[in-house]
Motif scaffolding. Structure first.
Motif, PDB file in Angstrom:
ATOM      1  N   LEU A 786       0.846  -1.208   0.000  1.00 32.00           N
ATOM      2  CA  LEU A 786       0.000   0.000   0.000  1.00 32.00           C
ATOM      3  C   LEU A 786       0.875   1.250   0.000  1.00 32.00           C
ATOM      4  O   LEU A 786       1.983   1.253   0.553  1.00 32.00           O
ATOM      5  CB  LEU A 786      -0.900   0.022   1.239  1.00 32.00           C
ATOM      6  CG  LEU A 786      -1.980  -1.053   1.355  1.00 32.00           C
ATOM      7  CD1 LEU A 786      -2.694  -0.929   2.695  1.00 32.00           C
ATOM      8  CD2 LEU A 786      -2.980  -0.962   0.214  1.00 32.00           C
ATOM      9  N   SER A 787       0.372   2.300  -0.616  1.00 32.09           N
ATOM     10  CA  SER A 787       1.033   3.616  -0.537  1.00 32.09           C
ATOM     11  C   SER A 787      -0.035   4.675  -0.292  1.00 32.09           C
ATOM     12  O   SER A 787      -1.206   4.490  -0.645  1.00 32.09           O
ATOM     13  CB  SER A 787       1.805   3.932  -1.816  1.00 32.09           C
ATOM     14  OG  SER A 787       0.938   4.052  -2.920  1.00 32.09           O
ATOM     15  N   VAL A 788       0.381   5.781   0.320  1.00 28.96           N
ATOM     16  CA  VAL A 788      -0.554   6.859   0.703  1.00 28.96           C
ATOM     17  C   VAL A 788      -0.075   8.168   0.070  1.00 28.96           C
ATOM     18  O   VAL A 788       1.108   8.512   0.149  1.00 28.96           O
ATOM     19  CB  VAL A 788      -0.624   7.007   2.234  1.00 28.96           C
ATOM     20  CG1 VAL A 788      -1.542   8.174   2.614  1.00 28.96           C
ATOM     21  CG2 VAL A 788      -1.108   5.712   2.862  1.00 28.96           C
ATOM     22  N   ARG A 789      -1.033   8.876  -0.564  1.00 27.15           N
ATOM     23  CA  ARG A 789      -0.755  10.211  -1.081  1.00 27.15           C
ATOM     24  C   ARG A 789      -1.637  11.215  -0.348  1.00 27.15           C
ATOM     25  O   ARG A 789      -2.850  11.003  -0.210  1.00 27.15           O
ATOM     26  CB  ARG A 789      -1.007  10.280  -2.580  1.00 27.15           C
ATOM     27  CG  ARG A 789      -0.011   9.469  -3.395  1.00 27.15           C
ATOM     28  CD  ARG A 789      -0.121   9.733  -4.885  1.00 27.15           C
ATOM     29  NE  ARG A 789      -1.413   9.364  -5.415  1.00 27.15           N
ATOM     30  CZ  ARG A 789      -1.688   9.346  -6.728  1.00 27.15           C
ATOM     31  NH1 ARG A 789      -0.739   9.671  -7.603  1.00 27.15           N
ATOM     32  NH2 ARG A 789      -2.886   9.006  -7.156  1.00 27.15           N
ATOM     33  N   VAL A 790      -1.019  12.329   0.086  1.00 26.20           N
ATOM     34  CA  VAL A 790      -1.737  13.369   0.822  1.00 26.20           C
ATOM     35  C   VAL A 790      -1.798  14.620  -0.046  1.00 26.20           C
ATOM     36  O   VAL A 790      -0.767  15.106  -0.530  1.00 26.20           O
ATOM     37  CB  VAL A 790      -1.051  13.684   2.167  1.00 26.20           C
ATOM     38  CG1 VAL A 790      -1.871  14.719   2.943  1.00 26.20           C
ATOM     39  CG2 VAL A 790      -0.873  12.413   2.972  1.00 26.20           C
ATOM     40  N   ILE A 821      -6.907  12.260   1.492  1.00 28.47           N
ATOM     41  CA  ILE A 821      -6.033  11.097   1.623  1.00 28.47           C
ATOM     42  C   ILE A 821      -6.390  10.088   0.535  1.00 28.47           C
ATOM     43  O   ILE A 821      -7.565   9.710   0.379  1.00 28.47           O
ATOM     44  CB  ILE A 821      -6.180  10.445   3.013  1.00 28.47           C
ATOM     45  CG1 ILE A 821      -5.903  11.472   4.125  1.00 28.47           C
ATOM     46  CG2 ILE A 821      -5.249   9.239   3.135  1.00 28.47           C
ATOM     47  CD1 ILE A 821      -4.487  11.987   4.150  1.00 28.47           C
ATOM     48  N   GLU A 822      -5.386   9.679  -0.235  1.00 26.14           N
ATOM     49  CA  GLU A 822      -5.580   8.625  -1.233  1.00 26.14           C
ATOM     50  C   GLU A 822      -4.744   7.401  -0.827  1.00 26.14           C
ATOM     51  O   GLU A 822      -3.544   7.537  -0.564  1.00 26.14           O
ATOM     52  CB  GLU A 822      -5.134   9.098  -2.621  1.00 26.14           C
ATOM     53  CG  GLU A 822      -5.992  10.225  -3.199  1.00 26.14           C
ATOM     54  CD  GLU A 822      -5.509  10.637  -4.578  1.00 26.14           C
ATOM     55  OE1 GLU A 822      -4.456  10.127  -5.020  1.00 26.14           O
ATOM     56  OE2 GLU A 822      -6.168  11.481  -5.203  1.00 26.14           O
ATOM     57  N   ILE A 823      -5.402   6.225  -0.750  1.00 24.03           N
ATOM     58  CA  ILE A 823      -4.710   4.974  -0.416  1.00 24.03           C
ATOM     59  C   ILE A 823      -4.753   4.086  -1.659  1.00 24.03           C
ATOM     60  O   ILE A 823      -5.834   3.785  -2.184  1.00 24.03           O
ATOM     61  CB  ILE A 823      -5.351   4.273   0.783  1.00 24.03           C
ATOM     62  CG1 ILE A 823      -5.317   5.211   2.007  1.00 24.03           C
ATOM     63  CG2 ILE A 823      -4.643   2.963   1.096  1.00 24.03           C
ATOM     64  CD1 ILE A 823      -6.027   4.664   3.223  1.00 24.03           C
ATOM     65  N   LEU A 824      -3.569   3.656  -2.148  1.00 24.09           N
ATOM     66  CA  LEU A 824      -3.480   2.876  -3.377  1.00 24.09           C
ATOM     67  C   LEU A 824      -2.853   1.510  -3.087  1.00 24.09           C
ATOM     68  O   LEU A 824      -1.907   1.394  -2.286  1.00 24.09           O
ATOM     69  CB  LEU A 824      -2.638   3.616  -4.432  1.00 24.09           C
ATOM     70  CG  LEU A 824      -3.145   4.979  -4.914  1.00 24.09           C
ATOM     71  CD1 LEU A 824      -2.565   6.092  -4.044  1.00 24.09           C
ATOM     72  CD2 LEU A 824      -2.760   5.198  -6.372  1.00 24.09           C
ATOM     73  N   TYR A 825      -3.389   0.505  -3.747  1.00 22.58           N
ATOM     74  CA  TYR A 825      -2.846  -0.858  -3.644  1.00 22.58           C
ATOM     75  C   TYR A 825      -2.191  -1.198  -4.983  1.00 22.58           C
ATOM     76  O   TYR A 825      -2.822  -1.103  -6.040  1.00 22.58           O
ATOM     77  CB  TYR A 825      -3.967  -1.843  -3.329  1.00 22.58           C
ATOM     78  CG  TYR A 825      -3.532  -3.299  -3.358  1.00 22.58           C
ATOM     79  CD1 TYR A 825      -2.634  -3.785  -2.401  1.00 22.58           C
ATOM     80  CD2 TYR A 825      -4.011  -4.183  -4.326  1.00 22.58           C
ATOM     81  CE1 TYR A 825      -2.229  -5.115  -2.420  1.00 22.58           C
ATOM     82  CE2 TYR A 825      -3.611  -5.510  -4.349  1.00 22.58           C
ATOM     83  CZ  TYR A 825      -2.713  -5.975  -3.389  1.00 22.58           C
ATOM     84  OH  TYR A 825      -2.310  -7.298  -3.410  1.00 22.58           O
ATOM     85  N   TRP A 826      -0.913  -1.558  -4.954  1.00 24.31           N
ATOM     86  CA  TRP A 826      -0.208  -1.861  -6.204  1.00 24.31           C
ATOM     87  C   TRP A 826       0.216  -3.323  -6.291  1.00 24.31           C
ATOM     88  O   TRP A 826       0.970  -3.730  -7.164  1.00 24.31           O
ATOM     89  CB  TRP A 826       1.007  -0.952  -6.360  1.00 24.31           C
ATOM     90  CG  TRP A 826       1.873  -0.829  -5.139  1.00 24.31           C
ATOM     91  CD1 TRP A 826       1.751   0.076  -4.147  1.00 24.31           C
ATOM     92  CD2 TRP A 826       2.993  -1.642  -4.803  1.00 24.31           C
ATOM     93  NE1 TRP A 826       2.717  -0.092  -3.188  1.00 24.31           N
ATOM     94  CE2 TRP A 826       3.508  -1.150  -3.578  1.00 24.31           C
ATOM     95  CE3 TRP A 826       3.626  -2.748  -5.400  1.00 24.31           C
ATOM     96  CZ2 TRP A 826       4.611  -1.726  -2.937  1.00 24.31           C
ATOM     97  CZ3 TRP A 826       4.725  -3.301  -4.767  1.00 24.31           C
ATOM     98  CH2 TRP A 826       5.199  -2.792  -3.551  1.00 24.31           C
TER      99      TRP A 826
END
Length: 866
Positions: A786-790, A821-826
């Motif tokens: 997971l990664s988080v973009r603010v 807040i954006e949470i992305l699964y790669w």
């Protein structure tokens, strides 16, 4: 005959200035001029050479030069030698503002454009180098009087991409092979402007909020005058008030000695697209109510006389600037300055430099070119004025509206109401209706304006008029034709003027022709037809610290007026002015010599004036005036023997909200600064937010500290100047953030500045898997994928974050406010949609803000990329 000779002399003078007009004369004509003594032998030879085409190397033409589609100069001096045209290179460099060159030992070196192209001329070896390419020349380049002249063809080949030379109209249009310093500077300015726009996003400017009432300033003036001849003295005293009232600015005065109020007016500046509104009660013994709503233009005309008028800070001293020289200095009266007289002419560019009592300096540019109230498409201008008329027991006034139908065509409609006195000395109300069409355009780059209008007056009166203005190079042609119906004594009026305007030289010819319906008796001095004309010449010669002006005027009756004036700025700490005027064909003579200090912002201002006239008592008059720190003034005026007048006065300004403060100008503001903790980062003070005490506020040279309630007062901050507002916060963890604080007063009164203070907080995010059972290893693997973009509230990315094994992520030192807040699964094992959630980060008195996020984990996906 005298006027005819004067016109011929003027024509010859223009020809000698520009040479190019010589072709307008035949050889026989200039031989006649020489015989009649109208030109000198030297002038005859120059004109003859021009007519016969036998001019030598001293002959010159003045070209209008357009470089890279921009007009840069209208007096580019080309030299003629053996029928060929040569351009002065150093003058060309000066026109394009190129300083990156050197002329040494008969060798010229320059660097051109952004690429710094090498341009070199070796006058010894007759070689040219440009961008590494060498060429030879013969006699196409020469050095004379420190100037390098290059033949037109070489100039075209080496320096231009395209080149057009119009020898009939003396114009040059060219596209250069390189960018000029002007263009390079504009590119840099544009980049800086874009950078400034980004920078100004966080700019906060505090200014006035209109209020119903805001207590202002009181100015107290006491003057004592003693006349030596009468052996008696007299005193005057006045009070002037300025403050906020009815959401505008109230100004009034009171004559203490006579017990009378002066004009009382409420002023609303810049109320609508440059238009200002004024409402007032005018006069002293008999008062008249009035109002006006109009666009401020800085000047007005009374007949042919131009009057420059501006609102300025009370107590200001103002210079009138022309060609960079102060040609007149005056003190403002009740916040208004006016300049008129021979120095102020139409079709000129002036500036007024305002020295406020507090030491600040501001400049206003004023153009006296007539605009004919032209508007662009959709633009509208109003001019409305109404005043009580006690004679007619009603009101008088006028209203004009101008609207741009297209960019070239303007429709104007006006109504004027006034009173006339009839034969029985009774006042009659008169109403006039005035429709008008204004059309402005250009033909072959020559501007022209056409005005069609009529005036319909009660009692079936009518006036039709047609007005034109045409600009051809340096010549301006004006005309106005007026036709009157049978009600009027006049039948027809014609007015014409021809103006020749060079940079420092002006000729004006005026012609009027009035025709009447019948021969009037000689007692009124009018005939069936009256024709008048006059010629005026004005010449201005600026040189370093000296400006010399000369004026001459002669009319049909050979009445002459002339003057010579000098303005010198290089004499120690003085501006010096010497004016000599002759009237009534030289019989009446007046001269004035004046000195005033240059530094009008100092604590001591002084002026000294000497004058002399041969009319009446022939005596030298002297006037000395001294102002000390804007509270004490003294003057001595001595127009002749035993006529000396002494004046002594006190002038003080008081802030009625704090009489102890030293206020230097009434055109200033008091600042109420409030510092508060902006807990939600919205920049606005909310009732539940805390005020912050004991912070230092600084505006200009003035400093104050907020009290226990977070409030501080600063007095006497001059208006119309953009000041930095500096805040020093005692608590180290607090700041004003990215904001840049400034303050600008626009009228007299109080500015409330609520200054947001911010403190940064930490955000802790916790990601849960929404009840899905995972082994410890599966959870660790999931969190690592997971990664988080603010992002901030405007969608700008602030930070990219990684997630810890336990599902937590950390964002430190951000301001409270709204974030996304954006949470992305790669990864590839699970089906997890991107998650977006808006959150509000709070200030929690030193505690971290914790936010939980529920992650929706779908079924396991095998051998399939998400």
């Amino acid at each position: 005959m005298k006027i005819k000779n004067a016109i011929i002399i003027i024509g010859i003078f223009v020809a000698s200035l520009n040479i190019i007009l010589a072709s307008e004369f035949e050889l026989e004509e200039i031989e006649g001029f020489l015989k009649d003594g109208l030109i000198t032998a030297e002038e005859y030879e120059v004109l003859k050479d021009e007519i016969l085409g036998t001019g030598d190397s001293n002959t010159a033409y003045l070209y209008e030069i357009t470089l890279n589609n921009t007009l840069r100069n209208n007096s580019f001096k080309a030299k003629i030698k053996e029928g060929k045209i040569y351009f002065p290179l150093l003058e060309f460099f000066s026109i394009i503002n190129l300083n990156n060159y050197e002329l040494k030992d008969r060798e010229l070196k320059a660097l051109l454009g952004e690429e710094l192209l090498e341009f070199q001329i070796n006058l010894k070896n007759k070689k040219i180098i440009i961008d590494g390419e060498k060429s030879s020349y013969n006699d196409e380049i020469f050095l004379e009087d420190g100037e390098v002249y290059i033949q037109s063809e070489l100039f075209e080949n080496f320096l231009t991409k395209s080149f057009e030379r119009d020898d009939n109209n003396f114009k040059i249009k060219t596209i250069l092979k390189f960018k000029t310093p002007y263009e390079i500077k504009n590119q840099i300015d544009n980049r800086l402007s874009r950078f400034q726009e980004e920078n100004d996003k966080n700019l906060v400017v505090y200014t006035h909020e209109n209020s119903l009432f805001d207590l202002g300033y009181l100015r107290t003036k006491i003057d004592y005058s003693y006349k030596e001849r009468e052996k008696e003295g007299d005193w005057t005293s006045s009070l002037e008030y300025q403050g906020g009232f009815l959401y505008g600015e109230l100004t009034t005065s009171y004559d203490v000695k006579n017990g009378q109020f002066g004009d009382v007016r409420i002023y609303y500046p810049e109320l609508y697209k440059g238009h200002s509104l004024e409402v007032g009660s005018y006069g002293s013994e008999k008062r008249e109510l009035g109002l006006s709503f109009k666009k401020e233009k800085g000047y007005f005309t009374v007949g042919d006389q131009v009057v420059i008028k501006e609102n300025v800070p009370l107590g200001s001293r103002v210079e009138l600037i022309y060609l960079g020289f102060p040609i007149d200095v005056k003190d403002s009266e009740n916040g208004v300055i006016e300049f008129s007289g021979p120095e102020v002419k139409r079709d000129r560019e002036y500036s007024i430099r305002i020295y406020s009592p507090d030491g600040t300096i501001s400049v206003i540019d004023i153009s006296t070119n007539k605009s004919y109230n032209q508007q662009t498409k959709g633009e509208i201008e109003y001019d409305f004025e109404m005043r009580e008329d006690l004679r007619g027991d009603s009101y008088r006034g006028n209203a004009n509206v101008y609207y741009g139908i297209t960019d070239n065509l303007t429709l104007g409609v006006g109504v004027n109401r006034f009173y006339e006195e009839d034969e029985e000395e009774q006042y009659k109300k008169i109403t006039a209706f005035n429709p008008e069409l204004v059309y402005g355009n250009s033909f072959k780059k020559n501007d022209y304006t056409l005005v069609f209008g009529s005036e319909y007056v009660t009692n079936n009166r009518k006036i039709d008029y047609f007005e034109t203005e045409v600009d051809i190079k340096r010549i301006k042609l004006r005309s106005k034709l007026e036709s009157y119906d049978k009600y009027y004594e006049e039948r027809f009026k014609q007015r014409y003027s021809i103006e020749y305007n060079a940079s420092t030289f002006q000729i004006i010819y005026n012609y009027t022709d009035h025709k009447y319906r019948e021969v009037l008796n000689s007692s009124n001095g009018k005939k069936e037809r009256e024709i008048n004309y006059d010629v005026g010449i004005n010449y201005n010669l600026p040189f370093k610290n000296l400006l010399v002006t000369a004026d001459y005027k002669i009319d049909r009756e050979s009445r002459q007026e002339y003057s010579v004036s000098g303005y010198y700025t290089g004499y120690y700490l003085f501006n010096t002015k010497l004016t000599n005027r002759w009237r009534d064909n030289g019989k009446e003579y007046t001269t004035t010599l004046s000195f005033n200090n240059k530094d009008l912002t100092s604590k001591v201002d002084y002026s000294l004036v000497f004058d002399y006239t041969n009319k009446g008592e022939k005596a030298i008059g002297i006037k000395f005036q001294l102002d000390l720190d804007n509270w004490f003034n003294f003057s001595v005026t001595s127009p002749g023997s035993r006529k000396t007048v002494y004046n002594l006065g006190v002038d003080r300004i008081i802030d009625l909200k704090n009489v102890k403060e030293n206020i230097e100008t009434m055109d200033s503001s008091r600042i109420k600064a409030i510092t508060f903790l902006d807990e939600n980062n919205n920049g606005i003070y909310d009732e539940d937010e805390k005020k912050m005490p004991h912070n230092e506020i600084k505006i200009g040279q003035k400093t104050a500290f907020t009290d226990d309630n977070g409030e501080a007062w600063i007095y006497g901050v001059p208006n119309n100047i953009l000041y930095d507002l500096d805040l020093k916060i005692q608590r180290p963890s607090y700041t004003v953030g990215e904001n840049k604080l400034k303050i600008q007063g626009k009228r007299v009164g109080t500015i409330e500045a609520y200054i947001p203070v911010k403190t940064k907080v930490n955000l802790i995010g916790q990601i849960d898997t929404n009840g899905i059972v995972l082994t410890e290893l599966e959870k660790i693997t999931l969190m690592q994928e997971l990664s988080v973009r603010v992002k901030d509230s405007e969608g700008n990315l602030i930070e990219k974050l990684t997630v810890e094994d336990d599902g937590m992520f950390f964002l430190s030192e951000i301001y409270p406010g709204d974030y996304q807040i954006e949470i992305l699964y790669w990864g590839e094992k699970y089906s997890i949609d991107q998650m977006e959630e808006n959150i509000k980060v709070r200030h929690l008195d030193g505690e971290d803000d914790i936010v939980n996020f529920q992650l929706n984990v779908g079924k396991e996906v095998k051998n399939e990329k998400k």
